[in-house]
Structures are given as C-alpha cells and as structure tokens.
Design an enzyme around this catalytic site. Sequence first.
Site, PDB file in Angstrom:
ATOM      1  N   HIS A  85      42.756   5.570 -48.512  1.00 55.39           N
ATOM      2  CA  HIS A  85      44.180   5.710 -48.797  1.00 55.39           C
ATOM      3  C   HIS A  85      44.431   7.201 -48.989  1.00 55.39           C
ATOM      4  CE1 HIS A  85      44.140   1.274 -50.148  1.00 55.39           C
ATOM      5  NE2 HIS A  85      44.646   1.391 -48.928  1.00 55.39           N
ATOM      6  N   GLU A  88      44.975   8.832 -52.336  1.00 56.66           N
ATOM      7  CA  GLU A  88      43.981   8.653 -53.396  1.00 56.66           C
ATOM      8  C   GLU A  88      42.923   9.722 -53.196  1.00 56.66           C
ATOM      9  OE1 GLU A  88      43.048   4.439 -53.271  1.00 56.66           O
ATOM     10  OE2 GLU A  88      45.182   3.970 -53.386  1.00 56.66           O
ATOM     11  N   GLU A 308      37.398   2.082 -57.987  1.00 55.71           N
ATOM     12  CA  GLU A 308      38.693   2.645 -58.376  1.00 55.71           C
ATOM     13  C   GLU A 308      38.386   3.659 -59.472  1.00 55.71           C
ATOM     14  OE1 GLU A 308      41.395   1.868 -56.868  1.00 55.71           O
ATOM     15  OE2 GLU A 308      40.890  -0.006 -55.846  1.00 55.71           O
TER      16      GLU A 308
HETATM   17 ZN   LIG Z   1      43.210   2.593 -52.523  1.00 55.85          ZN
END
Ligand SMILES: [Zn+2]
EC number: 3.4.17.3
Length: 462
Positions: A85, A88, A308
């Site tokens: 992404h 990110e 994450e």
């Molecule tokens: Zn992501």
Amino acid sequence: MSDLVSIFLHLLLFKLVAPVTFRHHHYDDLVRMLYKVHNECPHITRVYSIGRSVKGRHLYVLEFSDYPGIHEPLEPEVKYVGNMHGNEALGRELLLQLSEFLCEEFRNRNPRIVRLVEDTRIHVMPSMNPDGYEVAAAAQERDVSGYLVGRNNANGVDLNRNFPDLNTYIYYNEKNGGPNHHLPLPDNWKSQVEPETQAVIQWIRSFNFVLSANLHGGAVVANYPYDKSLEHRVRGFRRTANTPTPDDKLFQKLAKVYSYAHGWMHQGWNCGDYFPDGITNGASWYSLSKGMQDFNYLHTNCFEITLELSCDKFPLQGELQREWLGNREALIQFLEQVHQGIKGMVRDENYNNLADAVISVSGINHDVTSGAHGDYFRLLLPGTYTVTATAPGFDPETVSVTVGPAEPKLVDFQLKRSTPQAAPKRRIPNSGHRGRVLAEKVQPRAARKKETMMKQPQRGPA
Ligand SMILES: [Zn+2]
C-alpha cells in the site's frame, strides 16, 4: 602508504559506510540506497528487479546470501515485502534500515548476522507499490490529509485485493474433498491482475520461498492466515470468523515471535485496538479477499504473515529511528524462524534430485513440495511427526521424525521407482501428485469454531 592517502581512504570508507539516515526515501533515493548497500557489501548482496509498476518504476529486490544469485540446496529462501500500500511508508524505510544493518553487521563480523547470511538467502523488496508511494509522499509534503491517498497503484487498484482468489476453492474442497495446497492459477490470471501483482506472482513462483512477511501500517499487530473468512457479508454487515489454516499453531508462533521481539506490539493495546499477544487471525479481524498472504500459502510452499507496524501509515520522519529500534530485533528473529522443522533432499536410487516431490505430514492437511534442486523445507513446531515423501512413478516413503526446538532436523528421502506390475488395479489413474492429493482423505475441520462475532468498527483498512 602516505598519511594523506591513508586519511583519504579512511574518509572514503567512512563515507561509504555512513548509516542510512532516518528519513523518507523517494524512488530515486531508494534505488540509490539499495545500490549503496550493494556497493558496501558486494560479496553478499545482489540487486535485481522483478518487473515494473504501471508507471514503469522497477520493483527492486536486494538479496543477501553468501552466494548471491544462487540457490544452495538446503539453504532456505525467505522474503520481506514492504509498501504494497503506497501510503504505508514505514515498512519501506524499515527494510532499507534492515538492509544497511545486515550489511554493516556482516562487515563487523557479528556472529549472529554472519550465520544468518551464510545459512539463509534473504530477499528484501522495500516497495511493491512505488507509484502509490510517490502519490502519498507528495500529499504528505503538501500536508494534504487523506487516509487512503496513495494506497492503490496507478490504476487505482488495491494490490492486496488483487491476487487470484484461491480460498473459494479450498473452502469448497474442505467440504467436498480436494487439496488445500498448490492450487493452480486460473488460466487467464494474467489478464485479471495488475502489473505489480503479476510481477510478484512470477517472482514467488520462481523461487522456492519458505517464509515471508508483508509489511503494512495503520495498526500494530502480526496478522496470520487465513485473511478471507468462511462467512460472507450478511445484510450489510461484514461477518468475521476465525478461519485457521491447518498450520494454525505454527502461524500463531511465527506471529508471536514477531510481536514479542517487537518493542510494544505484544502489549496488545495499540492504536485504539486490542489484540491478545499482539497477534490475530486475519479473518477474525476483518475478512479480506484476494490478499497476498493467503495466496502464498495456497499456491506455493511459502508461509507468509502480514505485519501491521504503525498506527500512523506515514509516520513523521522524527519517529523513524524509534520505529527502527522497536522493529530491529523482531525483523531479525523472524528471519531466523525459517530454520526450524525439517528439511532435506529427495532423490531417486541413483542419487538424482527429484523436484516437485510431495512432502506430507500426518495430521496437517497441507503439503509442501521439493524445489528444482530436490530440496524441501517443512516448517514445524517441536513434536513427533509421521512424514511421507511421494513422487510420480515412485513408491512413497514414510518416516517418523522428532523435531526439536532449535535446528531443523535433516530428513532425506531416497525413493524407489515403483514397478508397473506392483500397481494395484484399483489404483487411481495418474496417481502422481495431482492424483494423490485428490484421493487424499479430507480432514474435517471439527476443531474449527465458527465464531460469528460482528466486525469491530474499523478506522479503515490496514
Ligand atoms: Zn496495508
């Protein structure tokens, strides 16, 4: 050597090994950094590109190995992918820091890093979505807020919703019989995916990766497969249901290794969410179709988790050093996890290596296969296992193996060619890999708890 020359050389050397500064790196800057590390450590690194983004930017990988560019039998391949992404950004910077760290510590003869590089082939891709990153970075510089600006690729596609959906097949197979490993790609898969996704799929098919992590942001948790829930959306609400793989305990352990080696992930409370031990089954958090993590598990031998790593998807520059220190040990420990379970060679009676032999572990309905060099890697938790190797045209061989907590156990197989007369009449036609897996018992998921918790309110996709 004159003092002047010595000083000059010293300055040059110092300049070459100057650390990556804690700042965000645009594409050109990122490419320079990768080559800088390669120039500092030319004997243990290689820079290669797996393809190009929509806008023509290379998807670069920095490889670490004592023999860069070469697969050494019994040496596992592991990968990190960042910045899928584009907005990110932390994973991208952490992977640049990690690259510099591996190089410097190898040069400093840090025994742990020397051993890691000598025993492992490590592939680091700091950015899978360089186009999205430039959009996100430009927005940051103009101070334009927008939670999702730059998330997608240049065609506006979310790359972590762009892989072929293989989950549908295995959920069907679990009920009706059929394999949940090495599922084939749909015939027209290339026309269904973005250039970045296609490049990554070809990449993960061309190496026999064993372990992987995909670095994201927007939460702080280690997320393991499956990402796609068995449940479906019901009346506008997205149902979530813990949807474990047959390797659930192993995946939980891999995720915990990261969360507990991380500075604060294991504490559970982060970014307003609570995850016990700092880990979660992907589907029990929120269901996600066509993700990269499930695809790795269902199509290849690779076990991938999704990390994450920050509440703020694009952290301020001033936070990067703290983030690096919080993640450094976890990034190293996770790589070391590839050295567990069993591995070995599969050969015939004449010591020819057998590629694509199937390694099955009794009680775990998920097989792995040997790579092009005849070597296989099967990650397993400590315990005693019954392991069978099969290959088309050969008799299966079964052994009992006890796996300890540290080194992987070396288990070689030497398969005998089956004699045609010995084939029983009721034998399934073409009972090679495909025939065998189709005929294999279907293990009911009795243990699965079909929790149907409602999805927690989301701040947005991570
Ligand atoms: Zn992501």
